[in-house]
Design an enzyme around this catalytic site. Structure first.
Site, short mmCIF file in Angstrom:
data_model
loop_
_atom_site.label_atom_id
_atom_site.label_comp_id
_atom_site.label_asym_id
_atom_site.label_seq_id
_atom_site.Cartn_x
_atom_site.Cartn_y
_atom_site.Cartn_z
N ASN A 121 -24.60 -17.09 25.52
CA ASN A 121 -24.99 -15.71 25.80
C ASN A 121 -26.12 -15.31 24.84
O ASN A 121 -25.95 -15.38 23.62
CB ASN A 121 -23.79 -14.79 25.63
CG ASN A 121 -24.08 -13.36 26.04
OD1 ASN A 121 -25.10 -12.80 25.67
ND2 ASN A 121 -23.17 -12.77 26.79
N HIS A 146 -27.84 -10.95 22.19
CA HIS A 146 -28.13 -10.39 20.87
C HIS A 146 -29.40 -10.93 20.25
O HIS A 146 -29.83 -10.45 19.20
CB HIS A 146 -26.90 -10.52 19.97
CG HIS A 146 -25.77 -9.71 20.53
ND1 HIS A 146 -25.85 -8.35 20.69
CD2 HIS A 146 -24.56 -10.08 21.05
CE1 HIS A 146 -24.73 -7.90 21.25
NE2 HIS A 146 -23.94 -8.93 21.48
N HIS A 177 -26.25 -10.23 29.85
CA HIS A 177 -25.60 -9.01 30.35
C HIS A 177 -26.66 -7.92 30.47
O HIS A 177 -27.17 -7.43 29.47
CB HIS A 177 -24.49 -8.60 29.38
CG HIS A 177 -23.71 -7.41 29.83
ND1 HIS A 177 -22.62 -6.94 29.13
CD2 HIS A 177 -23.84 -6.58 30.89
CE1 HIS A 177 -22.12 -5.88 29.74
NE2 HIS A 177 -22.87 -5.63 30.81
N ARG A 186 -27.05 -4.47 30.88
CA ARG A 186 -26.28 -3.23 30.82
C ARG A 186 -27.02 -2.08 31.50
O ARG A 186 -28.25 -2.07 31.56
CB ARG A 186 -25.97 -2.87 29.36
CG ARG A 186 -24.81 -3.63 28.76
CD ARG A 186 -24.53 -3.15 27.35
NE ARG A 186 -23.29 -3.70 26.82
CZ ARG A 186 -22.11 -3.07 26.89
NH1 ARG A 186 -22.02 -1.88 27.45
NH2 ARG A 186 -21.03 -3.63 26.39
N ARG A 232 -29.41 -1.75 26.59
CA ARG A 232 -29.42 -1.74 25.12
C ARG A 232 -29.88 -3.05 24.52
O ARG A 232 -30.26 -3.10 23.36
CB ARG A 232 -28.04 -1.38 24.57
CG ARG A 232 -26.98 -2.43 24.80
CD ARG A 232 -25.66 -2.06 24.14
NE ARG A 232 -25.07 -0.87 24.73
CZ ARG A 232 -23.82 -0.46 24.46
NH1 ARG A 232 -23.09 -1.14 23.60
NH2 ARG A 232 -23.34 0.61 25.04
N GLU A 249 -24.20 -11.15 33.80
CA GLU A 249 -23.09 -10.21 33.60
C GLU A 249 -23.58 -8.82 33.94
O GLU A 249 -24.70 -8.42 33.57
CB GLU A 249 -22.62 -10.24 32.15
CG GLU A 249 -21.87 -11.50 31.78
CD GLU A 249 -21.25 -11.41 30.40
OE1 GLU A 249 -20.38 -12.26 30.10
OE2 GLU A 249 -21.64 -10.53 29.61
N THR A 304 -18.02 -5.20 25.01
CA THR A 304 -17.03 -5.10 26.09
C THR A 304 -15.64 -5.16 25.49
O THR A 304 -15.24 -6.17 24.90
CB THR A 304 -17.23 -6.22 27.11
OG1 THR A 304 -18.59 -6.22 27.55
CG2 THR A 304 -16.32 -6.02 28.31
N GLU A 354 -12.94 -15.05 34.23
CA GLU A 354 -13.22 -15.33 32.82
C GLU A 354 -12.23 -14.54 31.99
O GLU A 354 -12.24 -13.30 32.01
CB GLU A 354 -14.66 -14.95 32.45
CG GLU A 354 -14.96 -15.25 30.99
CD GLU A 354 -16.43 -15.17 30.65
OE1 GLU A 354 -16.73 -15.02 29.44
OE2 GLU A 354 -17.27 -15.25 31.57
N HIS A 391 -15.49 -14.31 24.66
CA HIS A 391 -15.61 -13.07 23.91
C HIS A 391 -15.04 -13.25 22.51
O HIS A 391 -13.85 -13.49 22.33
CB HIS A 391 -14.91 -11.88 24.58
CG HIS A 391 -15.44 -10.55 24.07
ND1 HIS A 391 -16.61 -10.00 24.54
CD2 HIS A 391 -14.99 -9.71 23.12
CE1 HIS A 391 -16.85 -8.86 23.91
NE2 HIS A 391 -15.88 -8.66 23.03
#
Length: 244
Positions: free
Chosen positions: A7, A10, A43, A45, A49, A70, A101, A151, A194
């Site tokens: 992922n 970030h 993801h 969003r 963000r 995502e 999340t 998931e 996660h």
């Protein structure tokens, strides 16, 4: 082989902190591919963000690995997914005020809506995944509405480990173990993710029903000290060791 999805959200978080083009999430995805990742997760969003629409455009155009998009179950996100047709779409719960999340999707309480929502995605060729807790009712609902994948949310397990609450951690791991078994018995492909770290990945990777782990924040954090490629290779090593 147990697959690793990296992922890259970030990487975009760091970029957006200064409003510059750096670091580039697409470059991170290419490094992840070279280090042995099997897929990339991003993801998008509603509040944008971290990952942006332009990031998704670039990943779809230039990425060789499969993209797992995502997103929340909204009309806007459905339109974006149908335009791009990524390899996979993972539906997640989303709240503006959360830092990350915080729990799984309530499939059992929204089964009719979600069944209608995922139908056009399936028809477009996307593998639809639902990000859920390990509760049997949620897993059974996911199978009932026609999802291909669940998931399992490993956040609580990882948090309990970090806090040293070992008995509760082990109980959560037992729940994930039973959840993975039930999902596989119902014909669902099982993923997990996660909060996973070098220290917590082993017991999850060892679950025989789990086909894929999606890991992001820890890898990006570790890359500050070791580089992203080395962080991914070490995570892969620990995953493979756990599977042996």
């Amino acid at each position: 082989m147990l697959r690793l999805g990296v992922n890259i959200d970030h990487v975009a978080t760091i970029r957006n902190a200064r409003g510059t083009p750096w670091p580039d999430p697409l470059r991170a995805a290419r490094i992840a591919e070279a280090a042995g990742a099997d897929g990339i997760t991003a993801h998008l969003r509603e509040d944008r963000r971290h990952i942006s629409d332009a990031d998704i455009d670039a990943l779809m155009e230039h990425l060789a690995l499969p993209l797992n998009l995502e997103m929340a179950a909204t009309e806007e996100m459905q339109r974006i997914a149908l335009r791009h047709r990524p390899h996979a779409v993972c539906l997640v719960p989303e709240k503006r005020e959360e830092r990350t999340t915080e729990g799984g999707l309530d499939v059992a309480g929204n089964d009719s809506m979600l069944a209608d929502f995922i139908a056009p995605l399936r028809e477009a060729g996307c593998r639809v995944s639902l990000f859920i807790g390990h509760e049997p009712a949620q897993i059974e609902a996911a199978a009932r509405i026609g999802a291909a994948v669940v998931e399992l949310h490993t956040g609580a397990y990882c948090d309990l480990d970090t806090e040293g609450r070992i008995a509760e951690r082990d109980a959560e791991l037992a729940g994930l173990t039973e959840g993975a078994r039930l999902a596989a018995d119902l014909g669902l492909e099982v993923h997990a993710g996660h909060g996973l770290t070098f220290g917590t990945v082993g017991p999850i990777a060892a679950l025989p029903q789990v086909a894929e782990l999606n890991i992001g924040h820890f890898l990006i954090a570790e890359s500050v000290f070791t580089g992203l490629g080395d962080a991914i290779r070490e995570m892969r090593r620990r995953m493979d060791e756990a599977r042996k």
